[in-house]
Structures are given as structure tokens and as C-alpha cells.
Design an enzyme around this catalytic site. Structure first.
Site, mmCIF file in Angstrom:
data_model
loop_
_atom_site.group_PDB
_atom_site.id
_atom_site.type_symbol
_atom_site.label_atom_id
_atom_site.label_comp_id
_atom_site.label_asym_id
_atom_site.label_seq_id
_atom_site.Cartn_x
_atom_site.Cartn_y
_atom_site.Cartn_z
ATOM 1 N N CYS A 169 -19.508 6.653 -2.290
ATOM 2 C CA CYS A 169 -19.992 7.595 -1.284
ATOM 3 C C CYS A 169 -18.963 7.755 -0.164
ATOM 4 O O CYS A 169 -17.920 8.345 -0.376
ATOM 5 C CB CYS A 169 -21.355 7.139 -0.765
ATOM 6 S SG CYS A 169 -22.199 8.414 0.195
ATOM 7 N N HIS A 227 -24.807 5.678 -5.737
ATOM 8 C CA HIS A 227 -24.740 4.292 -5.253
ATOM 9 C C HIS A 227 -25.178 3.250 -6.288
ATOM 10 O O HIS A 227 -26.341 2.854 -6.290
ATOM 11 C CB HIS A 227 -25.638 4.147 -4.028
ATOM 12 C CG HIS A 227 -25.112 4.840 -2.827
ATOM 13 N ND1 HIS A 227 -24.363 4.208 -1.859
ATOM 14 C CD2 HIS A 227 -25.209 6.131 -2.438
ATOM 15 C CE1 HIS A 227 -24.026 5.074 -0.921
ATOM 16 N NE2 HIS A 227 -24.525 6.245 -1.244
ATOM 17 N N GLU A 234 -24.634 0.163 -6.173
ATOM 18 C CA GLU A 234 -24.994 -1.100 -5.508
ATOM 19 C C GLU A 234 -26.456 -1.137 -5.079
ATOM 20 O O GLU A 234 -26.969 -2.206 -4.732
ATOM 21 C CB GLU A 234 -24.056 -1.365 -4.313
ATOM 22 C CG GLU A 234 -24.390 -0.642 -3.019
ATOM 23 C CD GLU A 234 -23.998 0.838 -3.006
ATOM 24 O OE1 GLU A 234 -23.752 1.399 -4.086
ATOM 25 O OE2 GLU A 234 -23.968 1.432 -1.910
#
Lengths: 83, 223
Positions: free
Chosen positions: B85, B194, B196
Site C-alpha cells: 500500500c 494488505h 499482513e
């Protein structure tokens, strides 16, 4: 004191959704005949002393490396007082 | 295996990225934007967020942070770097990856669980996925529209450097549905969604994102 103005605009081929939104708002205000709106940025830089040739080179580097992303934007640098 | 996670002023996802590294079995090492020191890490994650408030352009000011000069030169020597991002935006601004990320074409910030197709498994960060595998991870951005000139897009596709594409919905107007790309060598990867945030069933929509972090552990071991 010298004053330098840098205008940064998205390249013509890059979609400008913000400009398009502004154009839409103009229509709603009843302003007719607007063909296109592009939104950009203006930087006004004040400097001590005169803008020497060396200074001018530094300003161009600043504009092309930091103020503008050459992948998507063009810039125009104007030193006030220049013809 | 030491994986550095950089914190810039305005980073949001550094802790989640560090957590993902630990869940994958690595040691997360905090790196500070103001320190020109990579602390002997084996790889680096540039996390999401709004570094420097997204002032000027997303990632434009972070590019000049002391830690970034170290990362740019180490990446040139093969250090694996993943930008997620805002991290992807920083990689583009740093010229480690081509193209740029601009305002979403519909102008709205978007936050959704997004389906992606992994298109390249040769990079250091995608080796644990299967070619063509579809994954679902969160996506949240206001300026995620990937743009580049036609020649660059053709080169990215021709060289197999598109690592992931949006499937079903293109959430931000990215050219050719591109969600992530890599450099020619494959050590530097940028991704707008994302992974994560998709590493545990309790907090994520899936655990599909873990593969990015296990991939790098395996890549570094094999290197």
C-alpha cells in the site's frame, strides 16, 4: 528576495478524477460551456538574494525530483521578474 | 531470519506487518525512518499507512528519509523488499518500481476484502503461492490506481512482472487490473492490498496473506 513559482499538472494522458469532479460541480452551479477541468498544484518559493544560474539549476532539480513525479506530472518553473 | 519493518511518521500497519513476520516464523526487526541503519536484516517490509500525512504525493517525502537511501542501495544489491500500500507508493516514488499510484478513479477511499490472482511465483515474496492461485485479502486505499505508460505496462506483462491482479472487481481503476508488480530481479515487490491483515482467522477474512511472509523466509534460506 526572489520569488519562484512552480506549477505542477498531471500529464494530459493521466486521468484526473478530481478535475472531473470539479467539472461536474460547475455544471450543477449552472455554469455552462466548460469543456474540461484539470486540477494541479502551485508551489511558491521565496529565496534570499538573487536567482543565479546555479540556483536555477538547483530549483529545476528540486522541481523534477521532489515537487513533481515525472511519471505522471509535468511542471513549469517561473522565476518572477523573468521575461 | 531477520525481517525489518520500517516505521515512518504516519505508518499504520507496521505492527501488523511485524506480527505477520512473527506468525510466519521470522524475527521482526523495527527500523526507524530517521536512522540510516538496516540493522543487518535479511529483508525489509515497507508497511501501509499515510507516511508524512501523504503530503505532496503519497510516498514522495518518505523517499528522502535516511532509511530509504540505505534500502534503495541494498535493494540494488538484491535485498528483498516488500512495499504494501503506502509502501508500494514509496517504492514507485523511489524508482525501485516503475509507474505511479494515483487517486482511485471513483475518488472514494475503499475498504473491502479483495480477491486477487497470483500471477508470478518467481519473486522472493510470492514463491509459496501456486501460479494462478486466487487469494482474498483486505484492500484499503484512496490512491491505489496503478498507472504507467503503455510501453511500461507491456514490458511488465511481457516480462511476467505483474505479480497479482484484481479479480472480479477492479477497486480503484488500476491499469490492466494490476494489484502488484515486481522488479526485474524479483527481490522488490509492491502490492496495493494488505496480506499482513490476512494472517489469522480471528482478525482476517482468510489466512491467505501469510504466503508473502513464508515465501520470504524460504527465499532467504535458499539464497
Amino acid at each position: 528576495m526572489a520569488r519562484v513559482v512552480v506549477d505542477v499538472m498531471l500529464k494530459p494522458e493521466i486521468l484526473d478524477p478530481q478535475g472531473r469532479a470539479v467539472q461536474g460541480a460547475l455544471g450543477r452551479l449552472g455554469i455552462e460551456g466548460v469543456l474540461d477541468v484539470r486540477q494541479g498544484k502551485q508551489f511558491v518559493i521565496e529565496l534570499e538574494g538573487e536567482v543565479t544560474a546555479e540556483r536555477r539549476e538547483q530549483l529545476h532539480a528540486l522541481a523534477s525530483e521532489l515537487l513533481c513525479n515525472p511519471v505522471i506530472e509535468d511542471f513549469i518553473l517561473i522565476v518572477e521578474g523573468d521575461e | 531470519m531477520r525481517i525489518g519493518v520500517v516505521t515512518f511518521p504516519g505508518s499504520l500497519d507496521d505492527r501488523d506487518a511485524a506480527r505477520a513476520v512473527r506468525l510466519a516464523g521470522g524475527e521482526a526487526v523495527a527500523l526507524w525512518h530517521g536512522d540510516a541503519d538496516l540493522r543487518n536484516v535479511d529483508a525489509v517490509v515497507l508497511p501501509g499507512g499515510f507516511s508524512y500525512g501523504d503530503y505532496l504525493r503519497c510516498g514522495a517525502i518518505s523517499r528522502f528519509a535516511p532509511v530509504m537511501s540505505e534500502i534503495v542501495s541494498a535493494a540494488g544489491g538484491g535485498l528483498p523488499v516488500l512495499g504494501i500500500c503506502n509502501g508500494f507508493q514509496i517504492l514507485c516514488e523511489s524508482h525501485l518500481l516503475p509507474g505511479a499510484l494515483t487517486r482511485n478513479d471513483h475518488l472514494h477511499f475503499i475498504c473491502r476484502d479483495q480477491r486477487l490472482r497470483i500471477e508470478d511465483t518467481t519473486s522472493a515474496w510470492t514463491a509459496d503461492y501456486a501460479q494462478g492461485q486466487e487469494i482474498v485479502v483486505p484492500l484499503k486505499n484512496g490512491e491505489g490506481c496503478f498507472v504507467a505508460d503503455e510501453h511500461t505496462l507491456d514490458a511488465l506483462e511481457g516480462e511476467g512482472r505483474v505479480i497479482a491482479r484484481y479479480v472480479g472487481v477492479n477497486p480503484n481503476g488500476s491499469r490492466r487490473d494490476i494489484a502488484g508488480i515486481r522488479n526485474a530481479r524479483g527481490n522488490v515487490v509492491g502490492l496495493m492490498p494488505h496480506p499482513e491483515h490476512a494472517v489469522e482467522e480471528l482478525t482476517g477474512p482468510t489466512t491467505d496473506g501469510l504466503g508473502f511472509f513464508t515465501s520470504i523466509l524460504h527465499s532467504v534460506v535458499n539464497a
